[in-house]
Write a protein that holds these residues in place. Structure first.
Motif, PDB file in Angstrom:
ATOM      1  N   UNK A 146       0.814  -1.219   0.000  1.00  0.00           N
ATOM      2  CA  UNK A 146       0.000   0.000   0.000  1.00  0.00           C
ATOM      3  C   UNK A 146       0.845   1.266   0.000  1.00  0.00           C
ATOM      4  N   UNK A 147       2.044   1.215   0.520  1.00  0.00           N
ATOM      5  CA  UNK A 147       2.918   2.392   0.475  1.00  0.00           C
ATOM      6  C   UNK A 147       3.220   2.781  -0.964  1.00  0.00           C
ATOM      7  N   UNK A 148       3.246   1.788  -1.857  1.00  0.00           N
ATOM      8  CA  UNK A 148       3.563   2.034  -3.264  1.00  0.00           C
ATOM      9  C   UNK A 148       2.325   2.218  -4.124  1.00  0.00           C
ATOM     10  N   UNK A 149       1.244   1.480  -3.813  1.00  0.00           N
ATOM     11  CA  UNK A 149       0.090   1.465  -4.722  1.00  0.00           C
ATOM     12  C   UNK A 149      -1.206   1.174  -3.976  1.00  0.00           C
ATOM     13  N   UNK A 150      -1.595   2.068  -3.087  1.00  0.00           N
ATOM     14  CA  UNK A 150      -2.847   1.908  -2.348  1.00  0.00           C
ATOM     15  C   UNK A 150      -4.026   1.949  -3.316  1.00  0.00           C
ATOM     16  N   UNK A 151      -4.861   0.901  -3.285  1.00  0.00           N
ATOM     17  CA  UNK A 151      -5.998   0.782  -4.186  1.00  0.00           C
ATOM     18  C   UNK A 151      -7.265   0.521  -3.373  1.00  0.00           C
ATOM     19  N   UNK A 152      -8.441   0.617  -4.015  1.00  0.00           N
ATOM     20  CA  UNK A 152      -9.673   0.244  -3.310  1.00  0.00           C
ATOM     21  C   UNK A 152      -9.610  -1.213  -2.858  1.00  0.00           C
ATOM     22  N   UNK A 153     -10.320  -1.565  -1.777  1.00  0.00           N
ATOM     23  CA  UNK A 153     -10.236  -2.921  -1.213  1.00  0.00           C
ATOM     24  C   UNK A 153     -11.042  -3.926  -2.031  1.00  0.00           C
TER      25      UNK A 153
END
Length: 376
Positions: A296-303
């Motif tokens: 998530x630090x690199x590519x936080x997306x919807x769950x």
């Protein structure tokens, strides 16, 4: 190499485990006081092509299978009356995406590491130093550590990311309340029957529910609404006003059947507010041989079912690149050359996908679910 990982989540711990299997020393820093001080959240489905692949490289796949709930692969689509629209029952020996509680996965990974690898109670404040290294880690207690490589595995609000990127998570317009249920078979048998052994999805276009069975007779229900991020305060409520929030939800879900509405109102204990955020797409940063990001630090997306699996795949690829490369610069280059295009492609595909959490099921979607396309 002096390697520091920030964050003892699945990604950071997987990276540390694979590094140690290759004889590479590493230290993990985490702000939690210890491994069990904070509830780690609900259940995770680990996929064959990423999460399980990483555990195989970590030498932990058999131990994962011993803990995993294969029955948790059951998935149901329900309408707002509780009628089953579609149902997937896992076949005997199906291993596509078995479930495991987050706490169990963390415990498995922590136990696999050399004693003292994880330093608990170390809250990172900042990362400084030149791009070429070494970097200096400054912690909230005033201590500092000098390191050759910083790996940011510290989630959505990463302090490591700030050293290479100005990007910040943005609210996606949908908020989630987490509700906990205990002793399902005895205290909530009707809901256990409604949901089954795994998870279910119910939505009407404006609101949605995702109940998910956990181990030990527990269940979590994720209550999703299209509301402002501050909707609780805007309605004159506070996060600890359980009865006030419950009354609000009774009104919001009034059109749903009483049986299904119990998933919203019969929870044991308080609600947990979890507004949904995502990083801008695409998210990249200028290469640095002394710092990189994963999960998530690199590519936080919807769950939408990919987060932990991508984090563990990132961790696996980065650890192997470090084990196989002649120097840090080559290793980080090799890792980012693979990770960034993959994460950008998936993030672009999922951008705006949080709306699917609220979408009522249409016949085409139900057909895809039955054939396995939607589940994949």
């Amino acid at each position: 190499m002096n390697i520091s990982i920030i964050g003892a989540g699945p990604g950071g711990l997987t990276c540390a485990r694979i590094l140690q299997r290759h004889g590479i020393p590493v230290t993990v820093y985490d702000r939690d006081p210890d491994a069990i001080s904070r509830n780690q959240g609900g259940s995770l489905d680990l996929h064959e092509e990423d999460g399980q692949l990483a555990l195989r490289e970590a030498g932990l796949l058999d131990e994962f299978f011993a803990l995993a709930r294969f029955e948790g692969q059951e998935m149901r689509m329900l309408d707002t009356t509780g009628r089953i629209l579609a149902r997937h029952l896992p076949e005997e020996g199906e291993m596509i995406a078995p479930e495991i509680d987050r706490g169990q996965l963390r415990d498995l990974l922590v136990r696999s590491l050399a004693p003292g690898t994880v330093q608990w109670g170390r809250t990172l404040e900042s990362v400084s130093g030149p791009s070429g290294g070494p970097r200096t880690l400054t912690f909230a207690d005033g201590t500092t550590v000098e390191t050759d490589l910083v790996i940011g595995a510290d989630g959505a609000y990463s302090r490591v990311r700030a050293a290479v990127s100005s990007a910040t998570p943005q609210y996606v317009g949908i908020s989630c309340l987490e509700a906990w249920f205990d002793d399902m078979e005895t205290a909530h048998p009707e809901l256990a029957e409604l949901v089954g052994e795994g998870g279910a999805h119910i939505a009407d276009g404006e609101r949605g529910l995702f109940p998910q069975r956990n181990s030990g007779g527990h269940m979590r229900v994720y209550i999703m609404q299209r509301v402002p991020a501050d909707w609780i305060a805007a309605n004159g409520l506070s996060p600890d006003d359980t009865e006030g929030i419950r009354a609000y939800l009774r009104n919001e879900f009034a059109a749903w059947s009483p049986e299904v509405r119990r998933l919203v109102t019969d929870n044991d204990g308080p609600y947990v507010d979890r507004p949904l955020f995502a990083l801008p797409v695409p998210h990249t940063w200028e290469h640095s041989p002394s710092l990189t990001l994963l999960g998530d630090a690199a590519h936080l997306m919807p769950p939408l079912g990919v987060g932990v699996n991508l984090a563990m795949l990132d961790a696996c690829e980065l650890a192997l690149a470090l084990a196989r490369s002649a120097n840090l610069d080559d290793a980080v280059h090799a890792y980012e050359k693979s990770m960034l295009p993959r994460s950008i492609e998936i993030a672009q595909r999922l951008e705006g996908g949080a709306e699917d959490l609220l979408a009522a099921h249409d016949p085409d979607e139900i057909g895809q679910f039955v054939t396995g396309e939607a589940r994949s």
